[in-house]
Design an enzyme around this catalytic site. Structure first.
Site, PDB file in Angstrom:
ATOM      1  N   GLY A  28      85.244   7.881  29.610  1.00 48.43           N
ATOM      2  CA  GLY A  28      84.756   7.194  30.900  1.00 48.43           C
ATOM      3  C   GLY A  28      85.638   5.788  31.082  1.00 48.43           C
ATOM      4  N   GLU A  86      86.216  10.580  23.755  1.00 50.33           N
ATOM      5  CA  GLU A  86      86.515  11.831  24.539  1.00 50.33           C
ATOM      6  C   GLU A  86      87.062  11.412  25.998  1.00 50.33           C
ATOM      7  OE1 GLU A  86      82.621  13.530  25.340  1.00 50.33           O
ATOM      8  OE2 GLU A  86      82.324  14.109  23.503  1.00 50.33           O
ATOM      9  N   PRO A  87      88.125  10.751  25.620  1.00 52.12           N
ATOM     10  CA  PRO A  87      88.927  10.289  27.114  1.00 52.12           C
ATOM     11  C   PRO A  87      89.664  11.388  27.891  1.00 52.12           C
ATOM     12  CG  PRO A  87      90.257   9.756  25.257  1.00 52.12           C
ATOM     13  CD  PRO A  87      88.947  10.438  24.506  1.00 52.12           C
ATOM     14  N   ARG A 110      90.524  10.923  32.005  1.00 51.54           N
ATOM     15  CA  ARG A 110      91.427  10.214  32.915  1.00 51.54           C
ATOM     16  C   ARG A 110      92.217   9.182  32.360  1.00 51.54           C
ATOM     17  NH1 ARG A 110      88.600   9.449  37.899  1.00 51.54           N
ATOM     18  NH2 ARG A 110      86.823   9.878  36.884  1.00 51.54           N
ATOM     19  N   ARG A 136      89.657  14.423  45.225  1.00 54.67           N
ATOM     20  CA  ARG A 136      89.062  13.098  45.162  1.00 54.67           C
ATOM     21  C   ARG A 136      88.835  12.124  46.197  1.00 54.67           C
ATOM     22  NH1 ARG A 136      90.275   9.443  41.763  1.00 54.67           N
ATOM     23  NH2 ARG A 136      88.172   9.414  40.862  1.00 54.67           N
ATOM     24  N   CYS A 184      91.343  22.833  57.410  1.00 54.18           N
ATOM     25  CA  CYS A 184      90.567  22.728  58.761  1.00 54.18           C
ATOM     26  C   CYS A 184      89.308  22.181  58.193  1.00 54.18           C
ATOM     27  CB  CYS A 184      90.427  24.067  59.207  1.00 54.18           C
ATOM     28  SG  CYS A 184      91.927  24.673  60.089  1.00 54.18           S
ATOM     29  N   GLU A 185      89.429  20.988  58.014  1.00 56.44           N
ATOM     30  CA  GLU A 185      88.231  19.866  57.557  1.00 56.44           C
ATOM     31  C   GLU A 185      88.314  18.632  57.824  1.00 56.44           C
ATOM     32  OE1 GLU A 185      85.313  20.689  55.542  1.00 56.44           O
ATOM     33  OE2 GLU A 185      85.581  22.732  54.949  1.00 56.44           O
ATOM     34  N   TYR A 232      91.998  15.242  37.051  1.00 56.14           N
ATOM     35  CA  TYR A 232      90.926  15.765  38.016  1.00 56.14           C
ATOM     36  C   TYR A 232      91.688  16.095  39.314  1.00 56.14           C
ATOM     37  CZ  TYR A 232      87.884  13.785  34.562  1.00 56.14           C
ATOM     38  OH  TYR A 232      87.348  13.637  33.347  1.00 56.14           O
TER      39      TYR A 232
HETATM   40  N1  LLP Z   1      83.105  13.656  28.242  1.00 56.19           N
HETATM   41  C1  LLP Z   1      82.220  14.048  28.864  1.00 56.19           C
HETATM   42  C2  LLP Z   1      80.997  14.785  28.147  1.00 56.19           C
HETATM   43  C3  LLP Z   1      82.363  14.210  30.058  1.00 56.19           C
HETATM   44  O1  LLP Z   1      81.367  14.853  30.965  1.00 56.19           O
HETATM   45  C4  LLP Z   1      83.503  13.661  30.631  1.00 56.19           C
HETATM   46  C5  LLP Z   1      83.954  13.817  32.267  1.00 56.19           C
HETATM   47  C6  LLP Z   1      84.402  13.003  29.699  1.00 56.19           C
HETATM   48  C7  LLP Z   1      84.097  13.320  28.440  1.00 56.19           C
HETATM   49  C8  LLP Z   1      85.856  12.631  30.256  1.00 56.19           C
HETATM   50  O2  LLP Z   1      85.878  11.387  30.957  1.00 56.19           O
HETATM   51  P1  LLP Z   1      86.915  10.421  31.440  1.00 56.19           P
HETATM   52  O3  LLP Z   1      87.373   9.802  30.361  1.00 56.19           O
HETATM   53  O4  LLP Z   1      87.805  11.434  32.052  1.00 56.19           O
HETATM   54  O5  LLP Z   1      86.022   9.466  32.400  1.00 56.19           O
HETATM   55  N2  LLP Z   1      85.936  14.749  38.651  1.00 56.19           N
HETATM   56  C9  LLP Z   1      85.522  13.427  38.673  1.00 56.19           C
HETATM   57  C10 LLP Z   1      85.349  12.870  37.162  1.00 56.19           C
HETATM   58  C11 LLP Z   1      84.137  13.850  36.599  1.00 56.19           C
HETATM   59  C12 LLP Z   1      84.080  13.507  34.956  1.00 56.19           C
HETATM   60  C13 LLP Z   1      83.261  14.545  34.314  1.00 56.19           C
HETATM   61  N3  LLP Z   1      82.919  14.241  33.045  1.00 56.19           N
HETATM   62  C14 LLP Z   1      86.743  12.527  39.397  1.00 56.19           C
HETATM   63  O6  LLP Z   1      87.594  13.095  39.735  1.00 56.19           O
HETATM   64  O7  LLP Z   1      86.489  11.411  39.079  1.00 56.19           O
END
Ligand code: LLP
Length: 427
Positions: free
Chosen positions: A242, A278-279, A281, A322, A352-353, A381
């Site tokens: 996150g 769990e990174p 992004r 995104r 076409c959107e 993503y």
């Molecule tokens: N752990 C779990 C349980 C998750 O659901 C997610 C992301 C992560 C870890 C990784 O999160 P991060 O570190 O990447 O923030 N498509 C969206 C983001 C969806 C995230 C879904 N879950 C976007 O492009 O912003």
């Protein structure tokens, strides 16, 4: 920090000119930098080490960018994986992540998926409901195994992010309701086939303030104390992903990984548990760009106030959804540095959107057909959320490592796309 820099006016990925890659593979394509992936992983790992968190495991969230070469780059550094499907399990194993470093997240695991993960012996299932615990216990028992589980709890905390990527509020579908958490652990303890040895949270994505994390961690510390007082042997705290990243190139300041690590250490450092993260992004976003060419430019109703200039490019919402899905801003710049006077442009794709745009109201010079543009921070993503809408060919992915580069997913041809379909013989 990333390895996409201008050298003598030409954008490079590490030592490779983007224009050279574009010539070789055609546009649009994604370009990833191995050095940047490694750098981001190491920054986080070093921050955790510096904060004194010796027992730790970074499980790269494969959903952010699940290309095998990307996962393999991280596997070589010792990363684990956070997966949410059997498909991602296959990818993580194939890329060299050992099963004992894999955690399985997600609200909808099926018995089939549980069996696949139990067969290879993953580290932990992050379970999100009592009925999921029951199914896992039954499945593991039938195989003569015991699944290590963490209960994902929903701390009811507003992470202050876009509503579509907020996961830790009571109204979100994720996790076991906070008030049911202790009963959930008691429920699991009564079952054979599961051992509830972890607590898990994930409060959202692209979180740019550290306070929501601190509040969530403090709630976890309280829950941990209660569970231990009740005799539960909790050994692992999975704090999710996150952490937000910069999307605007120079103007936004994301949270500092060291400050984040320090908060973990302050609140949970003496828990005696392995700290898992769990990174997704944080590791992948700025390690990738989307390269596209200008098809043509056109002007909207010039007579109207606010009449638009459109720069129509060959990438679209099918390569980067995104901007339209989350109102996300991605920096866009010419691949060949250009000092000419700028105009305001909507950078749009051919799909076409009306929502098919990569950036609105961007200051860019007038560019000729064929000029290359880079859309930054597209490593997470991006490709994973791609689609073949309008029967567009999925864009290839390229990995650069110093002077080396390789196509790590090729562009399919139209025939391959059509071969997956059939016209029934009664037609
Ligand atoms: N752990 C779990 C349980 C998750 O659901 C997610 C992301 C992560 C870890 C990784 O999160 P991060 O570190 O990447 O923030 N498509 C969206 C983001 C969806 C995230 C879904 N879950 C976007 O492009 O912003």
């Amino acid at each position: 920090m990333d390895e996409f820099t201008y050298r003598h006016g030409a954008l490079h990925a590490e030592d490779m000119p983007i224009a050279t890659l574009a010539e070789a593979v055609g546009t649009p394509f994604y370009c990833y930098s191995a050095a940047t992936l490694r750098h981001h992983y190491n920054v986080l790992d070093n921050a955790l080490a510096e904060a004194g968190l010796a027992e730790r495991l970074i499980c790269y969230s494969v959903k952010a960018n699940s290309n095998l070469a990307v996962i393999a780059t991280l596997a070589q550094l010792g990363a684990g994986a956070d997966i949410v499907s059997q498909g991602e399990l296959r990818r993580a194993l194939e890329a060299g992540i050992p099963a004992e470093k894999i955690v399985f997240s997600g609200v909808g695991k099926t018995a089939d998926e549980m069996r696949a993960a139990l067969t290879v012996g993953i580290l932990q299932f992050n379970v999100e409901s009592l009925s999921e615990i029951d199914l896992l216990a039954e499945t593991a028992n039938a195989m003569g195994k015991t699944a290590q589980i963490a209960l994902r709890v929903n701390p009811d905390i507003d992470a202050g992010t876009h509503e579509k990527i907020s996961t830790g509020k009571a109204e979100n579908k994720f996790g076991i309701a906070w008030e049911d958490a202790e009963a959930g652990f008691a429920h699991a303890r009564a079952l054979d086939g599961v051992a509830a040895t972890g607590i898990d949270i994930h409060i959202g994505s692209q979180i740019t303030e550290l306070e929501p994390f601190r509040r969530a961690f403090e709630k976890i510390a309280g829950l941990l104390a209660n569970l231990r007082a009740d005799g539960h042997k909790i050994q692992r705290l999975d704090l999710g992903g996150g952490l937000g990243v910069p999307y605007g190139r120079d103007n936004d300041t994301p949270p500092d990984p060291l400050a984040y690590a320090q908060i973990i250490a302050d609140v949970l450092g003496d828990s005696g548990c392995t700290i898992m993260l769990e990174p997704g992004r944080l590791i992948a976003a700025n390690a990738g760009i989307l390269v596209t060419s200008v098809i043509r430019t056109k002007q909207g109703a010039a007579s109207r106030e606010g009449g638009k200039n459109f720069m129509i490019v060959d990438a679209a919402m099918t390569e980067l959804i995104r901007p339209t899905l989350y109102d996300a801003h991605h920096h866009i710049a010419p691949v060949a540095e250009n000092e000419a006077a700028t105009k305001q442009w909507d950078v749009v794709g051919p799909v076409c959107e009306t929502g098919d745009y990569l950036g609105l109201d961007r200051a860019l010079p007038v560019l000729e057909s064929g000029a290359l543009l880079a859309v930054f921070a597209a490593g997470a993503y991006g490709a994973v959320l791609g689609s073949a809408y309008n029967t567009r060919l999925p864009a290839p992915e390229v990995l650069v490592d110093g002077e080396k580069w390789a196509v790590v997913r090729a562009r399919p041809d139209y025939q391959t796309l059509l071969d997956g379909e059939a016209i029934p013989d009664w037609l």
